[in-house]
Each structure stands twice: as C-alpha cells, then as structure tokens.
Design a protein around this motif. Structure first.
Motif, mmCIF file in Angstrom:
data_model
loop_
_atom_site.group_PDB
_atom_site.id
_atom_site.type_symbol
_atom_site.label_atom_id
_atom_site.label_comp_id
_atom_site.label_asym_id
_atom_site.label_seq_id
_atom_site.Cartn_x
_atom_site.Cartn_y
_atom_site.Cartn_z
ATOM 1 N N THR A 156 0.867 -1.173 0.000
ATOM 2 C CA THR A 156 0.000 0.000 0.000
ATOM 3 C C THR A 156 0.903 1.222 0.000
ATOM 4 O OG1 THR A 156 -1.707 -1.184 1.213
ATOM 5 C CG2 THR A 156 -1.862 1.223 1.174
ATOM 6 N N LEU A 157 0.859 1.979 -1.089
ATOM 7 C CA LEU A 157 1.648 3.200 -1.206
ATOM 8 C C LEU A 157 0.731 4.370 -0.884
ATOM 9 C CD1 LEU A 157 2.732 0.994 -3.382
ATOM 10 C CD2 LEU A 157 4.166 2.875 -4.104
ATOM 11 N N GLU A 158 1.106 5.163 0.088
ATOM 12 C CA GLU A 158 0.264 6.276 0.525
ATOM 13 C C GLU A 158 0.815 7.592 -0.026
ATOM 14 O OE1 GLU A 158 -0.674 6.190 4.699
ATOM 15 O OE2 GLU A 158 -0.723 4.000 4.674
ATOM 16 N N PHE A 159 -0.064 8.302 -0.741
ATOM 17 C CA PHE A 159 0.295 9.573 -1.347
ATOM 18 C C PHE A 159 -0.397 10.713 -0.610
ATOM 19 C CE2 PHE A 159 1.107 6.425 -4.514
ATOM 20 C CZ PHE A 159 2.259 6.861 -5.144
ATOM 21 N N ARG A 160 0.279 11.840 -0.541
ATOM 22 C CA ARG A 160 -0.239 12.994 0.196
ATOM 23 C C ARG A 160 -1.615 13.427 -0.309
ATOM 24 N NH1 ARG A 160 4.311 16.488 0.815
ATOM 25 N NH2 ARG A 160 4.689 15.256 2.661
ATOM 26 N N ARG A 161 -1.811 13.501 -1.613
ATOM 27 C CA ARG A 161 -3.080 13.979 -2.178
ATOM 28 C C ARG A 161 -3.985 12.856 -2.648
ATOM 29 N NH1 ARG A 161 -0.843 19.186 -5.503
ATOM 30 N NH2 ARG A 161 -0.375 20.401 -3.664
ATOM 31 N N SER A 162 -3.426 11.836 -3.249
ATOM 32 C CA SER A 162 -4.230 10.761 -3.837
ATOM 33 C C SER A 162 -4.663 9.722 -2.816
ATOM 34 C CB SER A 162 -3.445 10.064 -4.947
ATOM 35 O OG SER A 162 -3.102 10.986 -5.945
ATOM 36 N N GLY A 163 -4.028 9.704 -1.654
ATOM 37 C CA GLY A 163 -4.363 8.704 -0.647
ATOM 38 C C GLY A 163 -3.679 7.376 -0.923
ATOM 39 N N PRO A 164 -4.181 6.290 -0.321
ATOM 40 C CA PRO A 164 -3.536 4.988 -0.491
ATOM 41 C C PRO A 164 -3.821 4.356 -1.850
ATOM 42 C CG PRO A 164 -5.408 4.833 1.010
ATOM 43 C CD PRO A 164 -5.258 6.277 0.657
ATOM 44 N N VAL A 165 -2.775 3.737 -2.407
ATOM 45 C CA VAL A 165 -2.888 3.012 -3.676
ATOM 46 C C VAL A 165 -2.295 1.626 -3.447
ATOM 47 C CG1 VAL A 165 -2.155 2.911 -6.084
ATOM 48 C CG2 VAL A 165 -2.674 5.127 -5.040
ATOM 49 N N LYS A 166 -3.095 0.594 -3.683
ATOM 50 C CA LYS A 166 -2.603 -0.781 -3.525
ATOM 51 C C LYS A 166 -1.936 -1.230 -4.814
ATOM 52 C CE LYS A 166 -5.664 -2.435 0.085
ATOM 53 N NZ LYS A 166 -4.682 -2.457 1.130
ATOM 54 N N ALA A 167 -0.825 -1.970 -4.638
ATOM 55 C CA ALA A 167 -0.090 -2.484 -5.793
ATOM 56 C C ALA A 167 0.512 -3.833 -5.420
ATOM 57 C CB ALA A 167 0.996 -1.514 -6.212
ATOM 58 N N ARG A 168 0.676 -4.669 -6.410
ATOM 59 C CA ARG A 168 1.271 -5.989 -6.184
ATOM 60 C C ARG A 168 2.659 -6.034 -6.800
ATOM 61 N NH1 ARG A 168 -2.272 -10.899 -6.361
ATOM 62 N NH2 ARG A 168 -2.866 -10.609 -4.222
ATOM 63 N N ALA A 169 3.533 -6.749 -6.112
ATOM 64 C CA ALA A 169 4.895 -6.943 -6.604
ATOM 65 C C ALA A 169 5.195 -8.441 -6.631
ATOM 66 C CB ALA A 169 5.888 -6.218 -5.711
ATOM 67 N N VAL A 170 5.909 -8.855 -7.658
ATOM 68 C CA VAL A 170 6.279 -10.262 -7.828
ATOM 69 C C VAL A 170 7.688 -10.463 -7.280
ATOM 70 C CG1 VAL A 170 6.670 -12.092 -9.522
ATOM 71 C CG2 VAL A 170 4.845 -10.431 -9.880
ATOM 72 N N VAL A 171 7.878 -11.558 -6.535
ATOM 73 C CA VAL A 171 9.203 -11.883 -5.999
ATOM 74 C C VAL A 171 10.031 -12.489 -7.129
ATOM 75 C CG1 VAL A 171 10.470 -13.239 -4.303
ATOM 76 C CG2 VAL A 171 8.246 -12.240 -3.698
ATOM 77 N N VAL A 172 11.235 -11.921 -7.355
ATOM 78 C CA VAL A 172 12.129 -12.366 -8.431
ATOM 79 C C VAL A 172 13.545 -12.572 -7.889
ATOM 80 C CG1 VAL A 172 10.793 -11.217 -10.252
ATOM 81 C CG2 VAL A 172 12.654 -9.990 -9.134
ATOM 82 N N ARG A 173 14.328 -13.366 -8.605
ATOM 83 C CA ARG A 173 15.751 -13.536 -8.238
ATOM 84 C C ARG A 173 16.513 -12.268 -8.607
ATOM 85 N NH1 ARG A 173 16.315 -18.676 -6.887
ATOM 86 N NH2 ARG A 173 15.212 -20.284 -8.025
ATOM 87 N N PRO A 174 17.409 -11.819 -7.744
ATOM 88 C CA PRO A 174 18.159 -10.591 -8.024
ATOM 89 C C PRO A 174 19.017 -10.651 -9.287
ATOM 90 C CG PRO A 174 18.406 -11.225 -5.723
ATOM 91 C CD PRO A 174 17.681 -12.337 -6.420
ATOM 92 N N GLY A 175 19.613 -11.785 -9.587
ATOM 93 C CA GLY A 175 20.524 -11.882 -10.728
ATOM 94 C C GLY A 175 19.841 -11.849 -12.080
ATOM 95 N N GLY A 176 18.535 -12.066 -12.122
ATOM 96 C CA GLY A 176 17.833 -12.153 -13.391
ATOM 97 C C GLY A 176 17.261 -10.820 -13.884
ATOM 98 N N LEU A 177 17.582 -9.720 -13.228
ATOM 99 C CA LEU A 177 17.023 -8.420 -13.596
ATOM 100 C C LEU A 177 18.084 -7.493 -14.165
ATOM 101 C CD1 LEU A 177 14.837 -7.680 -10.480
ATOM 102 C CD2 LEU A 177 14.091 -8.527 -12.680
ATOM 103 N N SER A 178 17.654 -6.638 -15.042
ATOM 104 C CA SER A 178 18.516 -5.577 -15.568
ATOM 105 C C SER A 178 17.804 -4.246 -15.354
ATOM 106 C CB SER A 178 18.807 -5.791 -17.038
ATOM 107 O OG SER A 178 19.516 -4.685 -17.550
ATOM 108 N N PHE A 179 18.434 -3.311 -14.643
ATOM 109 C CA PHE A 179 17.842 -2.008 -14.374
ATOM 110 C C PHE A 179 18.490 -0.918 -15.223
ATOM 111 C CE2 PHE A 179 16.737 -4.344 -10.541
ATOM 112 C CZ PHE A 179 15.412 -3.990 -10.380
ATOM 113 N N GLU A 180 19.178 -1.283 -16.250
ATOM 114 C CA GLU A 180 19.851 -0.286 -17.093
ATOM 115 C C GLU A 180 18.915 0.293 -18.097
ATOM 116 O OE1 GLU A 180 22.907 0.682 -16.278
ATOM 117 O OE2 GLU A 180 22.851 -0.833 -14.745
#
Length: 180
Positions: A156-180
């Motif tokens: 649950t991400l809480e924003f000052r004006r928009s209020g709470p926003v629910k979001a889902r995240a998937v668990v992944v292995r660290p080595g399999g991602l590229s953030f470039e």
C-alpha cells in the motif's frame, strides 16, 4: 486674488517625449500580462489546470532475500497522469512485520555507494518515477514466512493527495534483472 494666481504655477502641457515615455512604461506590464494570460488560457484549454494527480503504480518487483540478510528491496513504476504533483509519503506491505522505508542510492567519491533513507518522494505532474537500485527504491524487511520466486506481495503506497494506492509486486531472483 491677483497674488494667488502669481504664486500658483500653472501646469504645462506634457511634451511629446514625455507622452511617449509614459506610453512605453505602461506597455511593458500590459504586454507581460497578455503573455501570461495567453499561457494560462492554453493550460486551461488543455484540461491541465487544477486537475488532481492521477497515480498509477505498476511493474512491482521484490528481490528474493538472501539467506541471513534482514532486508531486501522492492521497485515500482509510479506514473502521475494528472495536472498536479503528488508525494509518496509512506509504504506498507502485507505480511511484513517491520517498517518499509523509502530509500535513495547515493554515491561517494571513489565509487562507493550507500543507501540513505528519505521521508518522501515527489512524482511530478505528467511524469513517471521508475524505481531502481540506482535511484529511489523501497527497503523491505524480510518476512518470517520465506518468500519464493513468483510469490506476490501486496503493498500500500500512501500519497499525500491521492491517498492509499494498492499495488502488487512479484518476488524475483536478483541476478535475473537488468535495471539499465
């Protein structure tokens, strides 16, 4: 009565140069106001004036924690399609006992890095905040029940004006991602 008219000076008619200088002095603020009014009219016509922030949170990822490490990281893409900025002030995660914190990746001289906790993150109007290990991310305590690759975690991400926003995240292995 004659002595009164001798002591009172009669105003002279302004010269041409004085009239021109006065007209130019008045023209500058009138032109500035006209330009500002034109810009505001365009902004209102585009539907952006006064529209609230419209937050969308997608592409949630949580890194699978390493054995013995008390915390891991989570990342989201946060888009604000609204006409005003909003600020992410707090994050919670279901099934996590500790506090989820907003963090920033910082660099020191000599290419050493460290993580610094931040109280909030602003998402500008019409902009997207892409969280990554190289910038803003979430530091998440490891839950007592271990996560597996493919599990989903509800945040649950809480924003000052928009209020709470629910979001889902998937668990992944660290080595399999590229953030470039």
């Amino acid at each position: 009565m004659r002595w009164l008219t001798e002591r009172v000076s009669v105003p002279r008619r302004p010269g041409r140069r004085r009239l021109r200088d006065g007209a130019l002095a008045a023209l500058v603020p009138v032109a500035a106001c006209s330009v500002a009014l034109g810009g505001l009219t365009t902004w209102v016509g585009a539907g952006r004036a006064g529209s609230p922030a419209r937050i969308d949170v997608v592409h949630g990822l949580v890194l699978l924690p390493s054995a013995g490490v008390p915390e891991t990281a989570a990342f989201f893409d946060i888009t604000n399609d609204g006409g005003s900025a909003d600020t992410l002030t707090r994050v919670t995660a279901r099934g996590v006992a500790g506090e989820v914190t907003l963090s920033e990746h910082r660099m020191r001289k000599g290419n050493s890095a460290y993580r610094s906790e931040t109280g909030s993150v602003t998402v500008a109007a019409g902009d997207t905040l892409v969280m990554s290990p190289h910038g803003t991310d979430l530091t998440v305590p490891v839950p007592s029940a271990p996560w597996q690759v493919g599990d989903t975690v509800t945040f649950t991400l809480e924003f000052r004006r928009s209020g709470p926003v629910k979001a889902r995240a998937v668990v992944v292995r660290p080595g399999g991602l590229s953030f470039e």
